[in-house]
Design a protein around this motif. Structure first.
Motif, short mmCIF file in Angstrom:
data_model
loop_
_atom_site.label_atom_id
_atom_site.label_comp_id
_atom_site.label_asym_id
_atom_site.label_seq_id
_atom_site.Cartn_x
_atom_site.Cartn_y
_atom_site.Cartn_z
N VAL A 35 21.63 -11.51 -51.83
CA VAL A 35 22.19 -12.87 -51.87
C VAL A 35 23.56 -12.83 -51.21
O VAL A 35 24.50 -12.24 -51.72
CB VAL A 35 22.28 -13.39 -53.32
CG1 VAL A 35 22.86 -14.80 -53.34
CG2 VAL A 35 20.91 -13.38 -53.98
N GLN A 36 23.65 -13.45 -50.05
CA GLN A 36 24.91 -13.47 -49.30
C GLN A 36 25.75 -14.68 -49.70
O GLN A 36 25.23 -15.67 -50.19
CB GLN A 36 24.62 -13.56 -47.81
CG GLN A 36 23.89 -12.37 -47.25
CD GLN A 36 23.66 -12.55 -45.77
OE1 GLN A 36 24.53 -13.01 -45.05
NE2 GLN A 36 22.48 -12.19 -45.32
N VAL A 37 27.02 -14.57 -49.42
CA VAL A 37 27.94 -15.68 -49.67
C VAL A 37 27.96 -16.58 -48.44
O VAL A 37 28.02 -16.11 -47.31
CB VAL A 37 29.36 -15.14 -49.95
CG1 VAL A 37 30.36 -16.28 -50.06
CG2 VAL A 37 29.35 -14.31 -51.23
N VAL A 38 27.88 -17.87 -48.66
CA VAL A 38 28.01 -18.85 -47.59
C VAL A 38 29.25 -19.69 -47.90
O VAL A 38 29.56 -19.94 -49.07
CB VAL A 38 26.73 -19.71 -47.44
CG1 VAL A 38 26.49 -20.58 -48.65
CG2 VAL A 38 26.76 -20.54 -46.18
N THR A 39 29.96 -20.08 -46.85
CA THR A 39 31.19 -20.86 -47.01
C THR A 39 31.11 -22.11 -46.13
O THR A 39 30.14 -22.28 -45.39
CB THR A 39 32.43 -20.05 -46.60
OG1 THR A 39 32.30 -19.71 -45.22
CG2 THR A 39 32.57 -18.78 -47.43
N ASP A 40 32.14 -22.93 -46.22
CA ASP A 40 32.20 -24.12 -45.35
C ASP A 40 32.04 -23.74 -43.88
O ASP A 40 31.33 -24.40 -43.14
CB ASP A 40 33.54 -24.86 -45.54
CG ASP A 40 33.65 -25.57 -46.88
OD1 ASP A 40 32.61 -25.79 -47.54
OD2 ASP A 40 34.79 -25.90 -47.26
N SER A 41 32.69 -22.65 -43.49
CA SER A 41 32.68 -22.27 -42.07
C SER A 41 31.36 -21.65 -41.62
O SER A 41 31.00 -21.74 -40.45
CB SER A 41 33.83 -21.31 -41.77
OG SER A 41 33.71 -20.14 -42.55
N SER A 42 30.62 -21.02 -42.51
CA SER A 42 29.35 -20.39 -42.11
C SER A 42 28.12 -21.24 -42.46
O SER A 42 26.99 -20.85 -42.15
CB SER A 42 29.23 -19.01 -42.78
OG SER A 42 29.22 -19.12 -44.18
N ASP A 95 35.73 -22.38 -53.91
CA ASP A 95 36.19 -21.92 -52.60
C ASP A 95 35.73 -22.83 -51.45
O ASP A 95 36.37 -22.86 -50.41
CB ASP A 95 35.68 -20.50 -52.32
CG ASP A 95 36.28 -19.47 -53.26
OD1 ASP A 95 37.33 -19.77 -53.88
OD2 ASP A 95 35.70 -18.38 -53.38
N SER A 96 34.62 -23.51 -51.62
CA SER A 96 34.05 -24.36 -50.56
C SER A 96 33.70 -25.75 -51.11
O SER A 96 32.52 -26.12 -51.16
CB SER A 96 32.80 -23.70 -49.97
OG SER A 96 33.12 -22.44 -49.41
N PRO A 97 34.70 -26.52 -51.49
CA PRO A 97 34.42 -27.83 -52.10
C PRO A 97 33.84 -28.85 -51.12
O PRO A 97 33.16 -29.78 -51.56
CB PRO A 97 35.78 -28.27 -52.63
CG PRO A 97 36.77 -27.56 -51.77
CD PRO A 97 36.14 -26.25 -51.42
N ASN A 98 34.08 -28.70 -49.83
CA ASN A 98 33.59 -29.69 -48.85
C ASN A 98 32.06 -29.76 -48.82
O ASN A 98 31.49 -30.85 -48.78
CB ASN A 98 34.14 -29.40 -47.47
CG ASN A 98 35.64 -29.54 -47.41
OD1 ASN A 98 36.24 -30.25 -48.22
ND2 ASN A 98 36.25 -28.86 -46.47
N ILE A 99 31.41 -28.63 -48.83
CA ILE A 99 29.94 -28.60 -48.81
C ILE A 99 29.39 -29.15 -50.12
O ILE A 99 28.44 -29.94 -50.13
CB ILE A 99 29.41 -27.18 -48.54
CG1 ILE A 99 29.83 -26.70 -47.16
CG2 ILE A 99 27.90 -27.12 -48.69
CD1 ILE A 99 29.27 -27.49 -45.99
N ALA A 100 30.00 -28.75 -51.23
CA ALA A 100 29.56 -29.25 -52.53
C ALA A 100 29.68 -30.78 -52.58
O ALA A 100 28.77 -31.46 -53.07
CB ALA A 100 30.37 -28.61 -53.65
N THR A 101 30.76 -31.31 -52.07
CA THR A 101 30.96 -32.77 -52.04
C THR A 101 29.95 -33.44 -51.12
O THR A 101 29.35 -34.46 -51.47
CB THR A 101 32.39 -33.10 -51.59
OG1 THR A 101 33.30 -32.49 -52.50
CG2 THR A 101 32.63 -34.59 -51.56
N LYS A 102 29.73 -32.85 -49.95
CA LYS A 102 28.79 -33.41 -48.97
C LYS A 102 27.38 -33.58 -49.56
O LYS A 102 26.69 -34.55 -49.28
CB LYS A 102 28.73 -32.51 -47.73
CG LYS A 102 27.78 -32.98 -46.67
CD LYS A 102 27.80 -32.04 -45.47
CE LYS A 102 26.82 -32.47 -44.42
NZ LYS A 102 26.84 -31.58 -43.24
#
Length: 178
Positions: free
Chosen positions: A72-79, A130-137
Motif C-alpha cells: 500500500v503506497q502513499v498518494v498525495t495531492d501531487s501524485s 497531509d493532503s486535504p485538497n483531494i479529500a475535499t475534492k
C-alpha cells in the motif's frame, strides 16, 4: 508472493568495505554460503579483500514494482493524477489520518487485500491531514473512507471500518468487469 512479482537481473560485485564487514573478517579462511531465493543455488564466498562469488555473474533479485515490498503506497495531492487517475488497473484509495482509531483498525485489512490482489488492483492510502485538497475534492467528511476508481473514474465509496468481505465484494466487481 513478493518474489513472484520480481525479476532476476544484474550482477553482484562487492568488496568487504561495501558490505560493511569489519577488517577483522578479511581473512580468506572465513567461508560462508550465499543462498539466493529465486533459484535456490548456493554460492561460496570468502570475506577477503573482495567478495569472490562463483559463478562470476550472479543473479540478484530486483522488484518490478514497489508494491511487491510495500503493497500500500502513499498518494498525495501531487501524485494523485498520475497514480490514481492515470492507473491502468482498478484503484482502491484508503482515506485515513494517524489519529483515527478505526483507520488503524482497517489498515491491516487493506494491506492484506493489496497482497491478495497484487497486479490486479493498485492500493493507495491518502493521509487527509497531509493532503486535504483531494479529500475535499471527493467530499470526504468521515474517515476511514475507501474509494474505488476504474479508468480514472470514481466508482464507489465505502465509509467506516468495514469487514474484509465487504471490501472484497466491491473489489471483485471492478477487477472482473475489466
Amino acid at each position: 508472493m513478493a518474489l513472484e512479482n520480481c525479476l532476476q537481473v544484474g550482477r553482484i560485485t562487492a568488496t568487504c568495505r561495501s558490505v560493511g564487514l569489519p577488517p577483522s573478517h578479511h581473512s580468506s579462511s572465513f567461508k560462508e554460503k550465499l543462498l539466493l531465493p529465486t533459484n535456490k543455488k548456493k554460492f561460496n564466498f570468502s570475506k577477503s579483500s573482495s567478495l569472490n562469488l562463483t559463478p562470476r555473474s550472479v543473479p540478484s533479485t530486483v522488484c518490478k514494482a514497489r508494491e511487491a515490498i510495500n503493497e500500500v503506497q502513499v498518494v498525495t495531492d501531487s501524485s494523485w493524477d498520475k497514480l490514481v487517475l492515470g492507473s491502468e488497473t482498478p484503484v482502491l484509495v484508503d482515506f485515513w489520518a494517524p489519529w483515527c482509531g478505526p483507520c488503524r483498525m482497517i489498515a491491516p485489512v487493506i494491506d492484506e487485500l493489496a497482497k491478495e490482489y497484487a497486479g490486479k488492483l493498485s492500493c493507495y492510502k491518502l493521509n487527509t491531514d497531509d493532503s486535504p485538497n483531494i479529500a475535499t475534492k471527493y467530499g470526504i467528511r468521515s474517515i476511514p473512507t475507501v474509494l474505488f476508481f476504474k479508468n480514472g473514474e470514481r466508482k464507489e465509496s465505502i465509509i467506516g471500518a468495514v469487514p474484509k468481505s465487504t471490501l472484497t465484494t466491491t473489489i471483485e466487481k471492478y477487477i472482473d468487469s475489466s
